[in-house]
Scaffold this motif. Sequence first.
Motif, PDB file in Angstrom:
ATOM      1  N   UNK A   1      -3.586   1.843  -2.130  1.00 47.45           N
ATOM      2  CA  UNK A   1      -4.569   1.620  -2.144  1.00 47.45           C
ATOM      3  C   UNK A   1      -5.470   2.136  -1.501  1.00 47.45           C
ATOM      4  N   UNK A   2      -4.652   3.061  -0.019  1.00 48.11           N
ATOM      5  CA  UNK A   2      -5.369   4.360   0.748  1.00 48.11           C
ATOM      6  C   UNK A   2      -7.050   2.797   1.761  1.00 48.11           C
ATOM      7  N   UNK A   3      -6.566   1.830   1.652  1.00 48.63           N
ATOM      8  CA  UNK A   3      -7.316   0.974   2.429  1.00 48.63           C
ATOM      9  C   UNK A   3      -6.814   0.456   3.669  1.00 48.63           C
ATOM     10  N   UNK A   4      -6.374   1.594   4.529  1.00 52.75           N
ATOM     11  CA  UNK A   4      -5.302   1.008   5.944  1.00 52.75           C
ATOM     12  C   UNK A   4      -6.822   0.602   6.909  1.00 52.75           C
ATOM     13  N   UNK A   5      -8.085   1.368   6.679  1.00 50.72           N
ATOM     14  CA  UNK A   5      -8.466   0.717   7.922  1.00 50.72           C
ATOM     15  C   UNK A   5      -8.391  -0.367   7.303  1.00 50.72           C
ATOM     16  N   UNK A   6      -8.744  -1.460   6.397  1.00 51.57           N
ATOM     17  CA  UNK A   6      -9.168  -2.815   6.445  1.00 51.57           C
ATOM     18  C   UNK A   6      -7.287  -3.704   6.959  1.00 51.57           C
ATOM     19  N   UNK A   7      -6.215  -2.940   6.584  1.00 53.11           N
ATOM     20  CA  UNK A   7      -5.099  -3.667   7.111  1.00 53.11           C
ATOM     21  C   UNK A   7      -4.893  -3.156   8.793  1.00 53.11           C
ATOM     22  N   UNK A   8      -5.627  -3.100   8.924  1.00 55.00           N
ATOM     23  CA  UNK A   8      -5.398  -2.757  10.298  1.00 55.00           C
ATOM     24  C   UNK A   8      -4.189  -4.604  11.303  1.00 55.00           C
ATOM     25  N   UNK A   9      -5.744  -4.839  11.156  1.00 55.37           N
ATOM     26  CA  UNK A   9      -5.053  -6.391  11.339  1.00 55.37           C
ATOM     27  C   UNK A   9      -3.818  -7.263  11.114  1.00 55.37           C
ATOM     28  N   UNK A  10      -3.821  -7.246  10.341  1.00 56.53           N
ATOM     29  CA  UNK A  10      -2.909  -7.385   9.109  1.00 56.53           C
ATOM     30  C   UNK A  10      -1.904  -6.705   9.792  1.00 56.53           C
ATOM     31  N   UNK A  11      -1.312  -5.676  10.152  1.00 59.90           N
ATOM     32  CA  UNK A  11      -0.544  -4.885  10.204  1.00 59.90           C
ATOM     33  C   UNK A  11       0.300  -5.003  12.066  1.00 59.90           C
TER      34      UNK A  11
ATOM     35  N   UNK B   1      -3.880 -18.082   9.561  1.00 59.18           N
ATOM     36  CA  UNK B   1      -2.555 -18.635  10.264  1.00 59.18           C
ATOM     37  C   UNK B   1      -3.261 -18.357  11.614  1.00 59.18           C
ATOM     38  N   UNK B   2      -3.565 -17.087  11.367  1.00 59.86           N
ATOM     39  CA  UNK B   2      -3.946 -16.329  13.061  1.00 59.86           C
ATOM     40  C   UNK B   2      -4.803 -15.521  12.403  1.00 59.86           C
ATOM     41  N   UNK B   3      -5.783 -14.657  13.756  1.00 66.33           N
ATOM     42  CA  UNK B   3      -6.314 -13.877  13.231  1.00 66.33           C
ATOM     43  C   UNK B   3      -5.380 -12.198  12.908  1.00 66.33           C
ATOM     44  N   UNK B   4      -5.797 -11.653  12.134  1.00 73.72           N
ATOM     45  CA  UNK B   4      -4.882 -10.536  11.125  1.00 73.72           C
ATOM     46  C   UNK B   4      -4.134 -11.532   9.846  1.00 73.72           C
ATOM     47  N   UNK B   5      -4.127 -13.480  10.177  1.00 73.40           N
ATOM     48  CA  UNK B   5      -3.048 -13.226   8.493  1.00 73.40           C
ATOM     49  C   UNK B   5      -4.106 -13.115   7.201  1.00 73.40           C
ATOM     50  N   UNK B   6      -3.429 -13.306   6.208  1.00 70.95           N
ATOM     51  CA  UNK B   6      -4.022 -13.123   5.160  1.00 70.95           C
ATOM     52  C   UNK B   6      -4.211 -14.582   4.985  1.00 70.95           C
ATOM     53  N   UNK B   7      -5.484 -15.522   3.674  1.00 68.14           N
ATOM     54  CA  UNK B   7      -5.304 -16.580   3.506  1.00 68.14           C
ATOM     55  C   UNK B   7      -4.702 -17.034   2.804  1.00 68.14           C
ATOM     56  N   UNK B   8      -4.138 -18.764   2.759  1.00 65.11           N
ATOM     57  CA  UNK B   8      -3.418 -19.574   1.887  1.00 65.11           C
ATOM     58  C   UNK B   8      -2.060 -18.353   2.285  1.00 65.11           C
ATOM     59  N   UNK B   9      -1.046 -17.509   2.829  1.00 62.80           N
ATOM     60  CA  UNK B   9      -0.643 -16.469   2.460  1.00 62.80           C
ATOM     61  C   UNK B   9       0.668 -17.047   3.965  1.00 62.80           C
ATOM     62  N   UNK B  10       1.236 -18.169   3.857  1.00 62.35           N
ATOM     63  CA  UNK B  10       2.253 -18.710   5.043  1.00 62.35           C
ATOM     64  C   UNK B  10       3.514 -17.862   5.559  1.00 62.35           C
ATOM     65  N   UNK B  11       3.266 -16.677   4.717  1.00 59.83           N
ATOM     66  CA  UNK B  11       6.140 -16.242   4.639  1.00 59.83           C
ATOM     67  C   UNK B  11       5.093 -14.376   5.401  1.00 59.83           C
ATOM     68  N   UNK B  12       5.973 -14.335   6.063  1.00 60.53           N
ATOM     69  CA  UNK B  12       5.943 -12.893   5.844  1.00 60.53           C
ATOM     70  C   UNK B  12       5.950 -11.926   5.101  1.00 60.53           C
ATOM     71  N   UNK B  13       6.991 -12.485   3.594  1.00 65.49           N
ATOM     72  CA  UNK B  13       7.079 -11.612   2.710  1.00 65.49           C
ATOM     73  C   UNK B  13       5.543 -11.820   2.128  1.00 65.49           C
TER      74      UNK B  13
ATOM     75  N   UNK C   1      -7.787 -13.073   7.367  1.00 64.04           N
ATOM     76  CA  UNK C   1      -8.087 -13.770   8.469  1.00 64.04           C
ATOM     77  C   UNK C   1      -8.845 -13.048   9.796  1.00 64.04           C
ATOM     78  N   UNK C   2     -10.313 -13.568  10.301  1.00 62.84           N
ATOM     79  CA  UNK C   2     -10.922 -13.020  11.642  1.00 62.84           C
ATOM     80  C   UNK C   2     -10.301 -13.702  12.399  1.00 62.84           C
ATOM     81  N   UNK C   3      -9.748 -15.479  12.238  1.00 61.58           N
ATOM     82  CA  UNK C   3      -9.245 -16.311  13.279  1.00 61.58           C
ATOM     83  C   UNK C   3      -8.299 -17.493  12.370  1.00 61.58           C
TER      84      UNK C   3
END
Length: 972
Positions: A660-670, A636-648, A624-626
């Motif tokens: 998968x080696x895509x750590x850069x794309x995971x920076x905001x979710x992290x 839910x917030x910037x960095x959350x994933x769409x339709x994924x409303x849990x920490x799990x 999510x961008x915002x």
Amino acid sequence: MSAALLTFGASAVFVTGTTSAAADPIEGCTATTGAVVAVDFGPFGGKVERGCDTTPTTGYELLRDAGFTTEGTVHDGPAFICRIGNASFNSGTQYPTPDKETCVLTPQATAYWSYWIASPGQKNWTYSPLGAMARTPKDGDVDAWVFGGTDIGGTSGKPTFSPDDVRAAGGGPSPDPTGPTGPPTVPPGTVDLPAATRWLTGQLTDGERVVDEGATTANHFLTTEAVYALAGADPKSATARKAADFLATPAQTDAYAYPAGKDGIPDATAAARLALVAEATGRDPRAFGGHDLLGDLVKYVCPRDIGDGETVDGCLTKGDFRTTGQSDAQAMAVIALLNGGVTPPADAVNRLAGLQCEDGGFTGILIRSGGWCDSDAASTGLIALALKRAGGHDAAVAKARAYLRKSQLATGAWPSASYMTTGAPAATARAAQVLRALGDTPYADAGLFWLSKQQLPAGGFGFEEGETDARVFAAAPVVLAAAKSDLVTLTTPPAVPPTAAPGEGPDAKKGTAYLTDKARLIQGRYYENAPGSGFADYGLTIDGAYALAATGQDNATLRNVVDFLDKGGKDGKGRGVHDWTLIGTKHAGGGSIGKTAVLAEAVGRNPRAFGGQDLIAALAKAVCPAPSTAPDRSCAAKGAYTNAPSVFSQSLGIIAQVRAGDGAAAAEPIAYLESLQESSGAWPSLIGTSSGAEVDSTAMAAMALDLLPDAKAQAAVDKALAWLATQQKDDGGFPGASGNSVNSAALAIQGMSLDAPKYGAQIGKARKFLVTQQNTDGGFNVAKGGQPGSDVRASTQAVGGATGISFATLTRSLEGTTPEPIPSTSTGTGGTGGTGGTGGTGGTGGTGNTTGGTSGTGGTTGSGGTSGTPVIITPGESPSASNGTSSAGGNSGSSGSSGSGSGASGGAGGTGTTTGSAGGNSAVVTGGSGGVLASTGVQVGALAGAAAVLTLAGWRLVVMARTRRNPAEEDR
């Protein structure tokens, strides 16, 4: 070519005669300043004369500035030293005199000035591989010139005096420093690892092999190097596995490692490299490309030295792996055997130790005892790793460590050869790898700083310092070093998960049998959301696959489940896994996509092409961008994933991307996940909705962040584990939404196993708790003190969690399993649509395998239907308005299943996407895209509130709360 030509080190043309410069006083040179040169005039009736140069630039200038005169040849110029003289002997006459040698042409190897070198601490002379004009002496070095004959390898004609006889300070042994007082003083530097792996991946033709420019066949050597690098950067790299698959095809294995024929003597270098490829990618080196690589390596170890009895083809010395010739290959073979569970022959390991030169380094050539030993950093690094892994050679490893520390350049680099004064990426990477493994992190980090300055714009590296042509040979070891790994670490089997004492953990075999019973696992492929519904619970199915992967008890069934998900399998309603992930739609769930991708990664499938979808690209798109604005609650917030409303869910997405080696794309979710951690160290259950701290979510978040090497993430993990330990009950259990929860205890075991040495007692206690909750059928209760009886969902978590293996590192090879046909469903006629809520009319059931049912008409109140069978309320992934509970408007009937005999009923009243159950039967209300019995740790009050609304609306309510989970735990 004569040996004399080896001393001709430059192509520049000069006049042939030179005169000496004013020599520095011999006292000016010390063990740490300047260099000494010694010339033996013994063959001409003189003695050994010494000289000093406090600032030598080349070996030629050292000789000249130390007070000697030289003359070259007419043919070669002054670079080839034909005569040497010194004022201290016979008035400076140069020898040999013109009557003995005209110095017009190059002298023969039987009578010329040979050039020898010795570094600080080196007890014996080494024949210089470079000419005097090409070599740069270092402080503390000693050079020697001897007239006579030698062979091309410098194994004869050595000086009759030792380096210590002529060193500075009047001779005698010089200090043998263990290295500088500290690492080079350089600023921090980081190799751009993603850029390097992208460049390296781009060098693979068809994503599977390196092909040299102008060639049509694979360069197997460089392909193996690429596999090591990519697997080191990402243990589950799909590209590394694809390249390994290519190398494992019998035709390629035979071409590379068995050039003498399938049953001939293997090329030991190639066999060792392929064995390491197998181990690095989870394959079996005993069944690779149709060969037992490890067995063949052991079978063809040289039994004796050449000349000792009958000659053995491909053998030089006892202990050699036949046909190798290079020490790197010998080291790789030893590592491959050890990490493949095979004890290498003692002679093979001792052979490696015998390659150590006097300066502590190792030579890259399998020399015989007494041969010319010239150390280099790359060989030293790899052999030291092999000897450390083998054990019993601590002294040799310590000497190698000291050699590498003292041979590191001030820039942080290591040269490719001992006589070089500039760095080389491959040598620097190898040296940094072993020093990090030995605990010399500052030296390794200094090497990475230098490497960061050598990285080319596209991400690759050249052969030598300053080169602008990127090469796979240079880039591959750099990637491994930048990933802070090495060849031993890369290929070492995963540690056995921590367990309690024998007999004190749950019975994994019985648990596996329960999970794989065909009465539960439909067609051996999937679990249903309710018995007989034909509707797959894909989240639960993946949970079961995780459990099977963790135990390794039934890989055949695991293969069937994975193939069903990956190869287009359909449930009894014609739905595949992506009818659950909803990938490609606005309802795509980041948690469900992540969960599917993690399974693909765990079993060696490509998450970028699983079930016909690129799951990793979908996750990147789902970030999510915002925050979204009402009524849209997808973000839910910037960095959350769409339709994924849990920490799990958030954690699963991060694990999938990082693996998968895509750590850069995971920076905001992290960053977002880290921001959710509470001051206590715990994480809440839900995202975007107020909820309390939870054991399950805290354990899962810790597993995700433990994949990250940075100090911030590791501190967060430590804090989380400390909090988990405080939640343990006296009986070993952990609190969850259902009480003293089996699910929570299993996840806590996985979380605390991230630091098993510290939390071993708590882990053992939790495992004993799980024993008390395992039933005679092998399954597990939902919670202690709750309704007795085995539950599939609780059992999947208990069976897998008891192993202590994190989802972030879960790995199970499917090698050796055989694919079985995916069963198809039979064709039939759809049933009639059920009745919709009071505000809407149920849709018409579709015809089996053809047309879907029509949508129910919209309504305003959305009350429920009146089927005489129970209505099961199952909180699912999203707590938003898409829950089919009490909102206005009727849902659409789902399509008739592909080949099933029943159509779908109209859904319950509501604005969500809830589907009906089989035609005419009771409706199953699922929240969002969640599955049946998605027991949550939502607050029981929330369930009660929903129940009250439904009851008032006229529904007959049966709340099944045996396996309560958080909303969105369908991703578990």
